[in-house]
Write a protein that holds these residues in place. Sequence first.
Motif, mmCIF file in Angstrom:
data_model
loop_
_atom_site.group_PDB
_atom_site.id
_atom_site.type_symbol
_atom_site.label_atom_id
_atom_site.label_comp_id
_atom_site.label_asym_id
_atom_site.label_seq_id
_atom_site.Cartn_x
_atom_site.Cartn_y
_atom_site.Cartn_z
ATOM 1 N N THR A 2 64.532 74.624 55.261
ATOM 2 C CA THR A 2 63.366 73.797 54.989
ATOM 3 C C THR A 2 62.107 74.612 55.247
ATOM 4 O O THR A 2 61.911 75.141 56.328
ATOM 5 C CB THR A 2 63.365 72.555 55.897
ATOM 6 O OG1 THR A 2 64.591 71.846 55.718
ATOM 7 C CG2 THR A 2 62.201 71.645 55.548
ATOM 8 N N THR A 3 61.258 74.706 54.216
ATOM 9 C CA THR A 3 60.042 75.498 54.356
ATOM 10 C C THR A 3 58.929 74.654 54.962
ATOM 11 O O THR A 3 58.605 73.588 54.426
ATOM 12 C CB THR A 3 59.584 76.023 52.984
ATOM 13 O OG1 THR A 3 60.654 76.768 52.397
ATOM 14 C CG2 THR A 3 58.361 76.905 53.134
ATOM 15 N N PRO A 4 58.338 75.083 56.070
ATOM 16 C CA PRO A 4 57.241 74.315 56.661
ATOM 17 C C PRO A 4 56.003 74.338 55.786
ATOM 18 O O PRO A 4 55.731 75.326 55.103
ATOM 19 C CB PRO A 4 56.994 75.024 58.001
ATOM 20 C CG PRO A 4 57.523 76.403 57.802
ATOM 21 C CD PRO A 4 58.664 76.288 56.846
ATOM 22 N N ASP A 8 52.559 70.822 58.410
ATOM 23 C CA ASP A 8 53.511 71.002 59.523
ATOM 24 C C ASP A 8 52.976 72.012 60.537
ATOM 25 O O ASP A 8 53.026 71.769 61.752
ATOM 26 C CB ASP A 8 54.863 71.503 58.990
ATOM 27 C CG ASP A 8 55.584 70.466 58.148
ATOM 28 O OD1 ASP A 8 55.350 69.263 58.366
ATOM 29 O OD2 ASP A 8 56.365 70.870 57.268
ATOM 30 N N THR A 165 50.945 80.320 59.531
ATOM 31 C CA THR A 165 51.947 80.515 60.584
ATOM 32 C C THR A 165 51.714 81.822 61.321
ATOM 33 O O THR A 165 51.831 81.886 62.552
ATOM 34 C CB THR A 165 53.359 80.509 59.977
ATOM 35 O OG1 THR A 165 53.586 79.280 59.301
ATOM 36 C CG2 THR A 165 54.419 80.697 61.055
ATOM 37 N N SER A 217 63.409 77.864 64.457
ATOM 38 C CA SER A 217 64.551 78.060 63.558
ATOM 39 C C SER A 217 65.516 76.880 63.601
ATOM 40 O O SER A 217 66.223 76.612 62.627
ATOM 41 C CB SER A 217 65.283 79.359 63.917
ATOM 42 O OG SER A 217 66.000 79.227 65.143
ATOM 43 N N TRP A 220 63.547 74.181 61.281
ATOM 44 C CA TRP A 220 63.425 74.506 59.853
ATOM 45 C C TRP A 220 64.638 75.254 59.310
ATOM 46 O O TRP A 220 64.611 75.760 58.196
ATOM 47 C CB TRP A 220 62.142 75.287 59.611
ATOM 48 C CG TRP A 220 60.936 74.395 59.662
ATOM 49 C CD1 TRP A 220 60.660 73.358 58.825
ATOM 50 C CD2 TRP A 220 59.864 74.450 60.606
ATOM 51 N NE1 TRP A 220 59.476 72.758 59.186
ATOM 52 C CE2 TRP A 220 58.955 73.401 60.277
ATOM 53 C CE3 TRP A 220 59.559 75.262 61.695
ATOM 54 C CZ2 TRP A 220 57.790 73.156 60.983
ATOM 55 C CZ3 TRP A 220 58.392 75.018 62.410
ATOM 56 C CH2 TRP A 220 57.527 73.980 62.057
ATOM 57 N N ASP A 221 65.700 75.322 60.105
ATOM 58 C CA ASP A 221 67.009 75.784 59.635
ATOM 59 C C ASP A 221 66.981 77.184 59.018
ATOM 60 O O ASP A 221 67.318 77.385 57.850
ATOM 61 C CB ASP A 221 67.577 74.780 58.616
ATOM 62 C CG ASP A 221 69.037 75.085 58.280
ATOM 63 O OD1 ASP A 221 69.731 75.651 59.139
ATOM 64 O OD2 ASP A 221 69.463 74.778 57.158
#
Length: 291
Positions: A2-4, A8, A165, A217, A220-221
């Motif tokens: 999943t891309t932040p 987010d 980020t 991690s 956001w897997d």
Amino acid sequence: MTTPTVQDISMVAAVLIGTGFLLLLLLTLIPNIRRKSLDLLATLFSATLILLCLLALFLLGPKALIASLALAAARIGYEVATLRLSEQTHVILAAISAAGLTVLSALFAPVAIACAGLWFLLFARQIMARSVKGAATDVLLFPILPLALLAYGAAHPALTALMLTAYVLVEIFDSFALLTGSLIGRNKAFPVLSPNKTYEGLAGGALALVIALVAASTVWDFSPLIATATALFVGALAVAGDLAASRHKRIAGVKDYPRVLARQGGLLDSLDSWISASAGLVVVHFLIQLW
């Protein structure tokens, strides 16, 4: 994976700011480190103002972001050129060139790719020909070309959140490096270029960055191994950017760039690590695209 999103990252940044203020307020209750904690609170307040402005610009969208980065590039180009270039016309040219290249790189991918290639070539030249000196080359190497790459990343939809980020990660690294160094720092890491940095502080910043990204991690897997490698990469580039900015000051024989904010110095003093880290991440993106 999943891309932040920018939203987010903004929420994460808000939580981190609140946590930082709470931690330092608690540390002020310890008599032996009360003064240091109060000094760090004042520094965190200035850094928070910059972060909030940056968050607002990212949330406003690419047009506001590109325009703001162009103005920042002009200011930063002026700051560095004031120290390194002797003639006023060269200072003005450096400021205009920095702003123009930033806009062009943000709008046209081939310009950004060319900036990345030139950045690599100038860096290789600097490493292989240490006796060759040139102020204009130094200014191009850092910060003008990396600023252009940062602008490309900020304007590129796939990289915008990553650029924000990167700023948050750099702030985590710098904040914990400063806190750890203030409390337990003993051994100077770069006594000439940056006397306040200690090995203990750098280790504390790196550890905080690894913990933060490994924790991210799980949300956001993505791989903890990638998280650790990214943390160390960003931390190393953050230090490199700070040292590159300090190098200009040492060569010019001055302590600070023309001041913008109290406790933050010039604009480059506030953004040097972010510029370097973001440019490095953009270069990695280009290399991945080639692969």
